[in-house]
Design a protein around this motif. Structure first.
Motif, PDB file in Angstrom:
ATOM      1  N   GLU A   1      -0.303  -0.677 -15.102  1.00  0.00           N
ATOM      2  CA  GLU A   1       0.923   0.086 -14.853  1.00  0.00           C
ATOM      3  C   GLU A   1       1.227   0.107 -13.350  1.00  0.00           C
ATOM      4  OE1 GLU A   1       0.762   4.040 -16.431  1.00  0.00           O
ATOM      5  OE2 GLU A   1       2.818   4.507 -15.841  1.00  0.00           O
ATOM      6  N   ILE A   2       0.174   0.322 -12.566  1.00  0.00           N
ATOM      7  CA  ILE A   2       0.342   0.315 -11.112  1.00  0.00           C
ATOM      8  C   ILE A   2       0.819  -1.060 -10.656  1.00  0.00           C
ATOM      9  CG2 ILE A   2      -0.846   0.501  -8.896  1.00  0.00           C
ATOM     10  CD1 ILE A   2      -2.705   2.571 -10.208  1.00  0.00           C
ATOM     11  N   ALA A   3       0.193  -2.117 -11.200  1.00  0.00           N
ATOM     12  CA  ALA A   3       0.549  -3.486 -10.786  1.00  0.00           C
ATOM     13  C   ALA A   3       2.018  -3.774 -11.071  1.00  0.00           C
ATOM     14  CB  ALA A   3      -0.340  -4.494 -11.498  1.00  0.00           C
ATOM     15  N   SER A   4       2.516  -3.303 -12.217  1.00  0.00           N
ATOM     16  CA  SER A   4       3.910  -3.621 -12.539  1.00  0.00           C
ATOM     17  C   SER A   4       4.861  -2.891 -11.600  1.00  0.00           C
ATOM     18  CB  SER A   4       4.215  -3.338 -14.007  1.00  0.00           C
ATOM     19  OG  SER A   4       4.516  -1.987 -14.194  1.00  0.00           O
ATOM     20  N   HIS A   5       4.494  -1.691 -11.153  1.00  0.00           N
ATOM     21  CA  HIS A   5       5.344  -0.972 -10.201  1.00  0.00           C
ATOM     22  C   HIS A   5       5.226  -1.537  -8.790  1.00  0.00           C
ATOM     23  CE1 HIS A   5       5.883   2.230 -13.183  1.00  0.00           C
ATOM     24  NE2 HIS A   5       6.917   2.572 -12.448  1.00  0.00           N
ATOM     25  N   VAL A   6       4.000  -1.822  -8.394  1.00  0.00           N
ATOM     26  CA  VAL A   6       3.751  -2.165  -6.988  1.00  0.00           C
ATOM     27  C   VAL A   6       4.052  -3.633  -6.720  1.00  0.00           C
ATOM     28  CG1 VAL A   6       1.927  -2.349  -5.253  1.00  0.00           C
ATOM     29  CG2 VAL A   6       2.092  -0.318  -6.680  1.00  0.00           C
ATOM     30  N   GLN A   7       3.755  -4.483  -7.704  1.00  0.00           N
ATOM     31  CA  GLN A   7       3.886  -5.915  -7.470  1.00  0.00           C
ATOM     32  C   GLN A   7       4.921  -6.588  -8.356  1.00  0.00           C
ATOM     33  OE1 GLN A   7      -0.427  -6.577  -7.811  1.00  0.00           O
ATOM     34  NE2 GLN A   7      -0.228  -7.314  -5.712  1.00  0.00           N
TER      35      GLN A   7
ATOM     36  N   GLY B   1     -12.377   3.618 -17.147  1.00  0.00           N
ATOM     37  CA  GLY B   1     -11.826   3.137 -18.409  1.00  0.00           C
ATOM     38  C   GLY B   1     -10.342   3.440 -18.585  1.00  0.00           C
ATOM     39  N   PHE B   2      -9.774   4.307 -17.708  1.00  0.00           N
ATOM     40  CA  PHE B   2      -8.353   4.657 -17.826  1.00  0.00           C
ATOM     41  C   PHE B   2      -7.553   4.227 -16.612  1.00  0.00           C
ATOM     42  CE2 PHE B   2     -10.606   7.691 -20.528  1.00  0.00           C
ATOM     43  CZ  PHE B   2      -9.928   7.501 -21.731  1.00  0.00           C
ATOM     44  N   GLY B   3      -7.984   4.633 -15.425  1.00  0.00           N
ATOM     45  CA  GLY B   3      -7.215   4.252 -14.242  1.00  0.00           C
ATOM     46  C   GLY B   3      -7.429   5.188 -13.069  1.00  0.00           C
ATOM     47  N   TYR B   4      -6.364   5.383 -12.316  1.00  0.00           N
ATOM     48  CA  TYR B   4      -6.448   6.110 -11.041  1.00  0.00           C
ATOM     49  C   TYR B   4      -5.502   7.288 -11.020  1.00  0.00           C
ATOM     50  CZ  TYR B   4      -8.673   1.730  -9.806  1.00  0.00           C
ATOM     51  OH  TYR B   4      -9.482   0.631  -9.796  1.00  0.00           O
ATOM     52  N   CYS B   5      -5.842   8.250 -10.144  1.00  0.00           N
ATOM     53  CA  CYS B   5      -5.066   9.490 -10.144  1.00  0.00           C
ATOM     54  C   CYS B   5      -5.243  10.187  -8.786  1.00  0.00           C
ATOM     55  CB  CYS B   5      -5.620  10.384 -11.253  1.00  0.00           C
ATOM     56  SG  CYS B   5      -4.937  12.025 -11.309  1.00  0.00           S
ATOM     57  N   VAL B   6      -4.150  10.757  -8.288  1.00  0.00           N
ATOM     58  CA  VAL B   6      -4.241  11.677  -7.158  1.00  0.00           C
ATOM     59  C   VAL B   6      -4.027  13.076  -7.738  1.00  0.00           C
ATOM     60  CG1 VAL B   6      -3.039  12.517  -5.087  1.00  0.00           C
ATOM     61  CG2 VAL B   6      -3.521  10.086  -5.341  1.00  0.00           C
ATOM     62  N   PRO B   7      -4.956  14.002  -7.492  1.00  0.00           N
ATOM     63  CA  PRO B   7      -4.846  15.323  -8.132  1.00  0.00           C
ATOM     64  C   PRO B   7      -3.590  16.066  -7.708  1.00  0.00           C
ATOM     65  CG  PRO B   7      -6.671  15.271  -6.548  1.00  0.00           C
ATOM     66  CD  PRO B   7      -6.168  13.882  -6.657  1.00  0.00           C
TER      67      PRO B   7
ATOM     68  N   GLU C   1       0.839  -1.200   0.000  1.00  0.00           N
ATOM     69  CA  GLU C   1       0.000   0.000   0.000  1.00  0.00           C
ATOM     70  C   GLU C   1       0.878   1.257   0.000  1.00  0.00           C
ATOM     71  OE1 GLU C   1      -3.813  -1.876   2.452  1.00  0.00           O
ATOM     72  OE2 GLU C   1      -2.307  -0.708   3.518  1.00  0.00           O
ATOM     73  N   TYR C   2       1.973   1.186   0.763  1.00  0.00           N
ATOM     74  CA  TYR C   2       2.901   2.323   0.786  1.00  0.00           C
ATOM     75  C   TYR C   2       3.458   2.577  -0.618  1.00  0.00           C
ATOM     76  CZ  TYR C   2       6.940   5.203   1.572  1.00  0.00           C
ATOM     77  OH  TYR C   2       7.847   6.223   1.482  1.00  0.00           O
TER      78      TYR C   2
ATOM     79  N   ALA D   1      -5.588  -7.320  -7.637  1.00  0.00           N
ATOM     80  CA  ALA D   1      -5.036  -6.984  -6.315  1.00  0.00           C
ATOM     81  C   ALA D   1      -4.911  -5.470  -6.166  1.00  0.00           C
ATOM     82  CB  ALA D   1      -3.687  -7.667  -6.127  1.00  0.00           C
ATOM     83  N   VAL D   2      -4.531  -4.800  -7.256  1.00  0.00           N
ATOM     84  CA  VAL D   2      -4.410  -3.335  -7.218  1.00  0.00           C
ATOM     85  C   VAL D   2      -5.783  -2.708  -6.955  1.00  0.00           C
ATOM     86  CG1 VAL D   2      -4.054  -1.300  -8.689  1.00  0.00           C
ATOM     87  CG2 VAL D   2      -2.324  -3.092  -8.599  1.00  0.00           C
ATOM     88  N   GLU D   3      -6.800  -3.219  -7.636  1.00  0.00           N
ATOM     89  CA  GLU D   3      -8.139  -2.651  -7.445  1.00  0.00           C
ATOM     90  C   GLU D   3      -8.615  -2.835  -5.998  1.00  0.00           C
ATOM     91  OE1 GLU D   3     -10.017  -4.422 -10.841  1.00  0.00           O
ATOM     92  OE2 GLU D   3      -9.305  -2.804 -12.127  1.00  0.00           O
ATOM     93  N   ALA D   4      -8.306  -4.007  -5.430  1.00  0.00           N
ATOM     94  CA  ALA D   4      -8.664  -4.255  -4.027  1.00  0.00           C
ATOM     95  C   ALA D   4      -7.901  -3.321  -3.097  1.00  0.00           C
ATOM     96  CB  ALA D   4      -8.374  -5.712  -3.667  1.00  0.00           C
ATOM     97  N   MET D   5      -6.636  -3.063  -3.443  1.00  0.00           N
ATOM     98  CA  MET D   5      -5.793  -2.197  -2.613  1.00  0.00           C
ATOM     99  C   MET D   5      -6.304  -0.749  -2.645  1.00  0.00           C
ATOM    100  SD  MET D   5      -1.652  -2.327  -2.812  1.00  0.00           S
ATOM    101  CE  MET D   5      -1.671  -3.771  -3.828  1.00  0.00           C
ATOM    102  N   ILE D   6      -6.725  -0.301  -3.828  1.00  0.00           N
ATOM    103  CA  ILE D   6      -7.272   1.055  -3.967  1.00  0.00           C
ATOM    104  C   ILE D   6      -8.518   1.184  -3.066  1.00  0.00           C
ATOM    105  CG2 ILE D   6      -8.448   2.661  -5.542  1.00  0.00           C
ATOM    106  CD1 ILE D   6      -5.694   2.669  -6.464  1.00  0.00           C
ATOM    107  N   ALA D   7      -9.355   0.144  -3.084  1.00  0.00           N
ATOM    108  CA  ALA D   7     -10.567   0.175  -2.256  1.00  0.00           C
ATOM    109  C   ALA D   7     -10.202   0.262  -0.766  1.00  0.00           C
ATOM    110  CB  ALA D   7     -11.410  -1.069  -2.530  1.00  0.00           C
ATOM    111  N   ARG D   8      -9.187  -0.510  -0.366  1.00  0.00           N
ATOM    112  CA  ARG D   8      -8.745  -0.466   1.039  1.00  0.00           C
ATOM    113  C   ARG D   8      -8.217   0.915   1.400  1.00  0.00           C
ATOM    114  NH1 ARG D   8      -6.416  -5.342   0.221  1.00  0.00           N
ATOM    115  NH2 ARG D   8      -4.293  -4.558   0.177  1.00  0.00           N
TER     116      ARG D   8
END
Ligand code: CA
Length: 221
Positions: free
Chosen positions: A173-179, A211-217, A154-155, A189-196
């Motif tokens: 892209e997140i999965a390849s960096h994080v896992q 349809g694209f992904g996730y973002c922190v503004p 998560e970190y 697993a990434v989607e579950a982690m985002i929910a957590r």
């Protein structure tokens, strides 16, 4: 002061650990590439000694991944004797210094101490995005000023989103960096982690661009 030694040669590792311990350093040892990558990214080390030839994942790839993930721990690379290409590649990948093998432990210690002195002179930075503030050195993340309890993965995920703030990252892209892999299992697993993470922070802390992904503004505070 804790160090990470990534070295798959058992004799060199044993000898080096004994020498470093005699100097008062605490040493974590990794002999495999993936383990090295994980420890270096999630552990809190004053410096890392990295052999380039590791089984499972080579040292250069590990170093590039660390630097891409914002890990700024000083890294001393161990290279094959006379391999100047390895040294060039090592510096380009983000190495702070190198030592050709075979080496004398006195030289390793001298270079290590120089590296630690240089890094002690560099101020520690925090980064902010949205309502997150991350302290890479302490491996801590706050949200609205409140400390978050995060697993290493998560970190890693929060760190990636903050570093790439304002940019939409696809789940793969997140999965390849994080896992370290980008298959469907990792994506789920990434989607579950985002929910957590949303439960731990706020449903709006991480935006979904459907349809694209996730973002922190890209706004602080
Ligand atoms: Ca090796």
């Amino acid at each position: 002061m804790r160090l990470l030694l990534a070295e798959d040669d058992a004799d060199i590792a044993r000898h080096t650990i004994a020498r470093l311990a005699a100097e008062g350093y605490a040493v974590d040892h990794a002999a495999q590439g993936p383990e090295t990558w994980d420890l270096g990214e999630t552990g809190d080390y004053a410096a890392i000694i990295l052999d380039l030839g590791l089984p499972g994942m080579d040292g250069l790839s590990i170093l590039k991944r660390w630097r891409a993930a914002g890990v700024n721990t000083p890294v001393l690379v161990l290279t094959a004797r006379g391999s100047w290409m390895e040294r060039v590649d090592g510096f380009e990948a983000g190495a702070d210094d190198y030592l050709p093998k075979p080496f004398r432990s006195e030289e390793l210690l001298a270079r290590l101490k120089a590296l630690l002195r240089r890094s002690a002179a560099t101020p520690v930075a925090t980064r902010a995005a949205g309502r997150f503030v991350i302290d890479d050195a302490a491996k801590r993340v706050t949200f609205d000023g409140r400390m978050l309890e995060l697993s290493p993965q998560e970190y890693r995920l929060v760190s990636l989103l903050i570093r790439e703030r304002g940019r939409v990252l696809s789940p793969l892209e997140i999965a390849s960096h994080v896992q370290g892999r980008d298959d469907d299992t990792a994506k789920n697993a990434v989607e579950a982690m985002i929910a957590r993470l949303r439960r731990k922070t706020d449903p709006d802390a991480i935006e979904t661009r459907r349809g694209f992904g996730y973002c922190v503004p890209d706004t602080a505070g």
